[in-house]
Design a protein around this motif. Sequence first.
Motif, PDB file in Angstrom:
ATOM      1  N   GLN A 179      56.562  -0.057 -40.109  1.00 35.82           N
ATOM      2  CA  GLN A 179      57.513  -0.175 -39.004  1.00 35.82           C
ATOM      3  C   GLN A 179      58.922   0.035 -39.532  1.00 35.82           C
ATOM      4  O   GLN A 179      59.338  -0.646 -40.475  1.00 35.82           O
ATOM      5  CB  GLN A 179      57.417  -1.558 -38.352  1.00 35.82           C
ATOM      6  CG  GLN A 179      56.089  -1.858 -37.701  1.00 35.82           C
ATOM      7  CD  GLN A 179      56.029  -3.315 -37.273  1.00 35.82           C
ATOM      8  OE1 GLN A 179      55.753  -4.196 -38.072  1.00 35.82           O
ATOM      9  NE2 GLN A 179      56.308  -3.549 -36.011  1.00 35.82           N
ATOM     10  N   ILE A 180      59.618   0.978 -38.951  1.00 37.58           N
ATOM     11  CA  ILE A 180      60.982   1.298 -39.353  1.00 37.58           C
ATOM     12  C   ILE A 180      61.904   0.962 -38.186  1.00 37.58           C
ATOM     13  O   ILE A 180      61.681   1.407 -37.061  1.00 37.58           O
ATOM     14  CB  ILE A 180      61.094   2.787 -39.743  1.00 37.58           C
ATOM     15  CG1 ILE A 180      60.268   3.035 -41.016  1.00 37.58           C
ATOM     16  CG2 ILE A 180      62.531   3.204 -39.942  1.00 37.58           C
ATOM     17  CD1 ILE A 180      60.076   4.487 -41.352  1.00 37.58           C
ATOM     18  N   LEU A 200      60.688   3.920 -36.020  1.00 37.68           N
ATOM     19  CA  LEU A 200      59.419   4.639 -36.146  1.00 37.68           C
ATOM     20  C   LEU A 200      58.301   3.674 -36.503  1.00 37.68           C
ATOM     21  O   LEU A 200      58.486   2.800 -37.347  1.00 37.68           O
ATOM     22  CB  LEU A 200      59.531   5.707 -37.248  1.00 37.68           C
ATOM     23  CG  LEU A 200      58.271   6.451 -37.665  1.00 37.68           C
ATOM     24  CD1 LEU A 200      57.728   7.277 -36.511  1.00 37.68           C
ATOM     25  CD2 LEU A 200      58.554   7.348 -38.868  1.00 37.68           C
ATOM     26  N   ASP A 201      57.147   3.832 -35.847  1.00 35.88           N
ATOM     27  CA  ASP A 201      55.938   3.076 -36.192  1.00 35.88           C
ATOM     28  C   ASP A 201      54.851   4.050 -36.622  1.00 35.88           C
ATOM     29  O   ASP A 201      54.586   5.033 -35.926  1.00 35.88           O
ATOM     30  CB  ASP A 201      55.427   2.267 -34.988  1.00 35.88           C
ATOM     31  CG  ASP A 201      56.303   1.061 -34.684  1.00 35.88           C
ATOM     32  OD1 ASP A 201      57.143   0.713 -35.526  1.00 35.88           O
ATOM     33  OD2 ASP A 201      56.151   0.486 -33.602  1.00 35.88           O
ATOM     34  N   VAL A 202      54.228   3.785 -37.775  1.00 38.90           N
ATOM     35  CA  VAL A 202      53.084   4.573 -38.243  1.00 38.90           C
ATOM     36  C   VAL A 202      51.870   3.659 -38.242  1.00 38.90           C
ATOM     37  O   VAL A 202      51.808   2.712 -39.041  1.00 38.90           O
ATOM     38  CB  VAL A 202      53.323   5.143 -39.654  1.00 38.90           C
ATOM     39  CG1 VAL A 202      52.101   5.952 -40.102  1.00 38.90           C
ATOM     40  CG2 VAL A 202      54.586   6.007 -39.683  1.00 38.90           C
ATOM     41  N   PRO A 203      50.879   3.893 -37.366  1.00 40.62           N
ATOM     42  CA  PRO A 203      49.716   3.001 -37.296  1.00 40.62           C
ATOM     43  C   PRO A 203      48.854   3.082 -38.549  1.00 40.62           C
ATOM     44  O   PRO A 203      48.835   4.103 -39.255  1.00 40.62           O
ATOM     45  CB  PRO A 203      48.938   3.530 -36.076  1.00 40.62           C
ATOM     46  CG  PRO A 203      49.881   4.432 -35.344  1.00 40.62           C
ATOM     47  CD  PRO A 203      50.828   4.971 -36.368  1.00 40.62           C
ATOM     48  N   ALA A 204      48.132   2.018 -38.838  1.00 41.77           N
ATOM     49  CA  ALA A 204      47.187   2.018 -39.964  1.00 41.77           C
ATOM     50  C   ALA A 204      46.140   3.101 -39.766  1.00 41.77           C
ATOM     51  O   ALA A 204      45.657   3.327 -38.655  1.00 41.77           O
ATOM     52  CB  ALA A 204      46.526   0.654 -40.083  1.00 41.77           C
ATOM     53  N   GLY A 205      45.788   3.791 -40.842  1.00 40.60           N
ATOM     54  CA  GLY A 205      44.752   4.812 -40.793  1.00 40.60           C
ATOM     55  C   GLY A 205      45.180   6.119 -40.167  1.00 40.60           C
ATOM     56  O   GLY A 205      44.345   6.988 -39.912  1.00 40.60           O
TER      57      GLY A 205
END
Length: 245
Positions: A3-4, A22-27
């Motif tokens: 999470q940015i 910015l959010d990068v989900p797991a996987g």
Amino acid sequence: MIQIEQLTKSFGGMPVLRGVDLDVPAGCLYGLIGPGASGKSVLLKMITGLLRPDRGRVLVDGKDVHALSELELQTFRLKFGMLFQNNALFDYMTVGENIAFPLRRLYDLGEEEIEERVAERLRAVSLAGFEGRTPAGLSGGQKKRVGVARATIARGEIVLYDEPAAGLDPVTSQRIFDLLRAEQRAMNATVVMVSSDLDRLLTVTDRVGMLYRGRLIFDGTTAEAKASDDPRVRQFVHGLTEGPL
């Protein structure tokens, strides 16, 4: 997973990142795109704590990366693998020594286990038996694959790739991207990948973010990126020669 929040960074008074969220989900295999000097590589370095923001936060598994002490950062970085733009291979080391470097530096493992893991990684990138070679004797594509092997040998939960196919021909480039996708699925890793090779990058991504003049102007699925009505995204994704960029 990542999470940015309102990430801001300037160098010499020149803004590079301007309040990025910015959010990068797991996987997820996340592609980070945008024109040159838009802040993509800087953002990658901030995720690992190699650079500190002027303002904002980077959270990984809920931990504020830039609130960690130097000792805590060393442990935290065990979560990561990273492939740099120039491969960052040591010319004075063999291929096997290059790949083993993170294990010898960060872990207390026996040589037999290290050798087994190096051999397994070389098989995974179709370079079995290359342990004794030197980087000087490798092609560009082979160097990239050695870089991938080193980036993934520690089995990090998160892997960051900065221009993994730079300088490669289209066929070799596609093979590299297919390899990275296969590795991501096999390890169930969270991947953030910066690349200017949009045609091939977009064949493997789950989600895409576009940085433009230090701001995140798009975040969505790969299909949404291709169908975006934003003229800046359309021009960049579809390779149009006229537009706002």
